[in-house]
Enzyme design. Sequence first.
Site, PDB file in Angstrom:
ATOM      1  N   LYS A 156      -1.021  -9.298   3.647  1.00 59.82           N
ATOM      2  CA  LYS A 156      -0.281  -8.735   4.796  1.00 59.82           C
ATOM      3  C   LYS A 156      -1.154  -7.681   5.461  1.00 59.82           C
ATOM      4  O   LYS A 156      -1.792  -6.890   4.776  1.00 59.82           O
ATOM      5  CB  LYS A 156       1.037  -8.131   4.312  1.00 59.82           C
ATOM      6  CG  LYS A 156       1.795  -7.365   5.403  1.00 59.82           C
ATOM      7  CD  LYS A 156       3.248  -7.113   5.030  1.00 59.82           C
ATOM      8  CE  LYS A 156       3.484  -5.946   4.104  1.00 59.82           C
ATOM      9  NZ  LYS A 156       3.095  -4.636   4.656  1.00 59.82           N
ATOM     10  N   ASP A 200      -0.850  -6.245   0.171  1.00 58.04           N
ATOM     11  CA  ASP A 200      -1.219  -5.539   1.402  1.00 58.04           C
ATOM     12  C   ASP A 200      -2.717  -5.367   1.533  1.00 58.04           C
ATOM     13  O   ASP A 200      -3.404  -5.019   0.559  1.00 58.04           O
ATOM     14  CB  ASP A 200      -0.608  -4.127   1.392  1.00 58.04           C
ATOM     15  CG  ASP A 200       0.667  -4.055   2.201  1.00 58.04           C
ATOM     16  OD1 ASP A 200       0.929  -4.954   3.036  1.00 58.04           O
ATOM     17  OD2 ASP A 200       1.420  -3.081   1.988  1.00 58.04           O
ATOM     18  N   GLU A 208       9.315  -3.468  10.491  1.00 57.50           N
ATOM     19  CA  GLU A 208       9.745  -2.218   9.850  1.00 57.50           C
ATOM     20  C   GLU A 208      10.312  -1.276  10.911  1.00 57.50           C
ATOM     21  O   GLU A 208       9.663  -1.016  11.944  1.00 57.50           O
ATOM     22  CB  GLU A 208       8.555  -1.553   9.125  1.00 57.50           C
ATOM     23  CG  GLU A 208       8.944  -0.234   8.475  1.00 57.50           C
ATOM     24  CD  GLU A 208       7.922   0.290   7.472  1.00 57.50           C
ATOM     25  OE1 GLU A 208       6.904  -0.393   7.208  1.00 57.50           O
ATOM     26  OE2 GLU A 208       8.160   1.396   6.951  1.00 57.50           O
ATOM     27  N   GLU A 247      -1.253  -4.959   9.122  1.00 56.11           N
ATOM     28  CA  GLU A 247      -0.396  -4.290  10.111  1.00 56.11           C
ATOM     29  C   GLU A 247      -0.975  -4.422  11.517  1.00 56.11           C
ATOM     30  O   GLU A 247      -2.192  -4.332  11.698  1.00 56.11           O
ATOM     31  CB  GLU A 247      -0.264  -2.797   9.746  1.00 56.11           C
ATOM     32  CG  GLU A 247       0.427  -2.565   8.418  1.00 56.11           C
ATOM     33  CD  GLU A 247       0.620  -1.092   8.093  1.00 56.11           C
ATOM     34  OE1 GLU A 247       0.332  -0.221   8.945  1.00 56.11           O
ATOM     35  OE2 GLU A 247       1.076  -0.804   6.965  1.00 56.11           O
ATOM     36  N   ASP A 301       0.838  -1.204   0.000  1.00 56.03           N
ATOM     37  CA  ASP A 301       0.000   0.000   0.000  1.00 56.03           C
ATOM     38  C   ASP A 301       0.875   1.257   0.000  1.00 56.03           C
ATOM     39  O   ASP A 301       0.360   2.373  -0.074  1.00 56.03           O
ATOM     40  CB  ASP A 301      -1.007   0.006   1.154  1.00 56.03           C
ATOM     41  CG  ASP A 301      -0.356   0.014   2.516  1.00 56.03           C
ATOM     42  OD1 ASP A 301       0.879  -0.113   2.603  1.00 56.03           O
ATOM     43  OD2 ASP A 301      -1.093   0.159   3.524  1.00 56.03           O
ATOM     44  N   SER A 302       2.200   1.061  -0.010  1.00 57.28           N
ATOM     45  CA  SER A 302       3.118   2.176  -0.273  1.00 57.28           C
ATOM     46  C   SER A 302       2.806   2.809  -1.631  1.00 57.28           C
ATOM     47  O   SER A 302       3.259   3.918  -1.920  1.00 57.28           O
ATOM     48  CB  SER A 302       4.579   1.696  -0.237  1.00 57.28           C
ATOM     49  OG  SER A 302       4.752   0.562  -1.061  1.00 57.28           O
TER      50      SER A 302
HETATM   51  O1  KIV Z   1       3.565  -1.055   1.609  1.00 59.62           O
HETATM   52  C1  KIV Z   1       4.764  -1.379   1.576  1.00 59.62           C
HETATM   53  O2  KIV Z   1       5.476  -1.153   0.602  1.00 59.62           O
HETATM   54  C2  KIV Z   1       5.319  -2.059   2.737  1.00 59.62           C
HETATM   55  C3  KIV Z   1       6.820  -2.067   2.815  1.00 59.62           C
HETATM   56  C4  KIV Z   1       7.291  -0.813   3.446  1.00 59.62           C
HETATM   57  C5  KIV Z   1       7.316  -3.248   3.498  1.00 59.62           C
HETATM   58  O3  KIV Z   1       4.621  -2.526   3.573  1.00 59.62           O
END
Ligand code: KIV
Length: 267
Positions: A116, A86, A185, A118, A47-48
Site C-alpha cells: 500500500k 505499507d 482515510e 499513499e 506504518d502506524s
Molecule cells: O498505517 C496504518 O495503520 C494505516 C491505517 C491507518 C489504515 O495505514
Amino acid sequence: MSRNKVTVPTLQRMKREGRKITMLTCYDATFMRILDDAGVDVVLVGDSLGMVIQGGTSTTPVTMEEMIYHARIVSRGVTHAHLLVDMPFMSYQASVEDAVRNAGRLVKEGGAESVKLEGGRERADAVRAIDQAGIPVMAHIGLTPQSVHKIGGFKVQGKDQAQAMRLLEDAKILEEAGAYALLMECVPAPLAEEITRAVSIPTIGIGAGPGTDGQVLVIYDMLGMNNSFNPRFAKRYADLHSVITGAVQAYIEEVRSGVFPSKENSY
Ligand code: KIV
C-alpha cells in the site's frame, strides 16, 4: 477450521458480491495468529507502527528495514488472511524505480502479498509500475499521514466541493493505473460512498463511514490499549488498557506479598 486463503481476487469478488471486507493492522506474530484464527480478511502491517509501537508522533521516520522486519514476523503467523504491507515514507516518492524496487523488497524479504502506498494522481505512475511488476498495490487517499506536514495535521479531507471532486478523480485515475483497491482515510461518509460506487475495485474505509466495501482499524485503537487516544472513528471493542493494568497490578501485589509463586507455580 480450514478456510481458503484470502487473495486479491477474493477481495475483488467480495466487492462484486456485496460482502464486507474486514481489515486490521498487526505488527507481530502473536497478534497475527489471533487475528488469523478469528477470521479477519486482511491484515495490514501498517506504518502506524511508527506511532503505536515506536511511540513516535508521526509515521514519517519509519524505514524500509523496520517494515520488512515487522512484515516478516507477522507473515509467520498467517494462514488465512491476506497480508498487506505499507510502503514507508520516501520508499516510493523519489522515483518510480525506487517504488518498484522497494515494493519488491517487501514481497521478497517481508513476505507481503500486496503493498500500500499513499497519494492520489501523483502516484499513478508508481502504481502502474508496481502493478506491472506483478505486485498488487492498494492506494491510500484522503488523509495520508505521511504528508502530515503538508496537510498541517491529521484532519478530515475532502470537505469542500473542489477537494471532494479531486478525490473522486484521484480514485478513478488510481483504478485506471492498476490499483487493486483503495483505502480512504478520514473523508466524509457521503463522499466515500460516492467513490465506492464510482470505482469497480474494493474500497476500505477508516473514518469514512459505512458506505465503503470494507473497514480497517488500528488494532491497538480498537482494543483500547491507549487511554489518551480516542478519535471518533476508532470504536473500542475492548478496554485492554484497564485489563492489562489490572493484571500487572495484581502481579506486583502478589509478588510483593509472597502469594506468587505458589506451590503450583514451583518445581
Ligand atoms: O498505517 C496504518 O495503520 C494505516 C491505517 C491507518 C489504515 O495505514
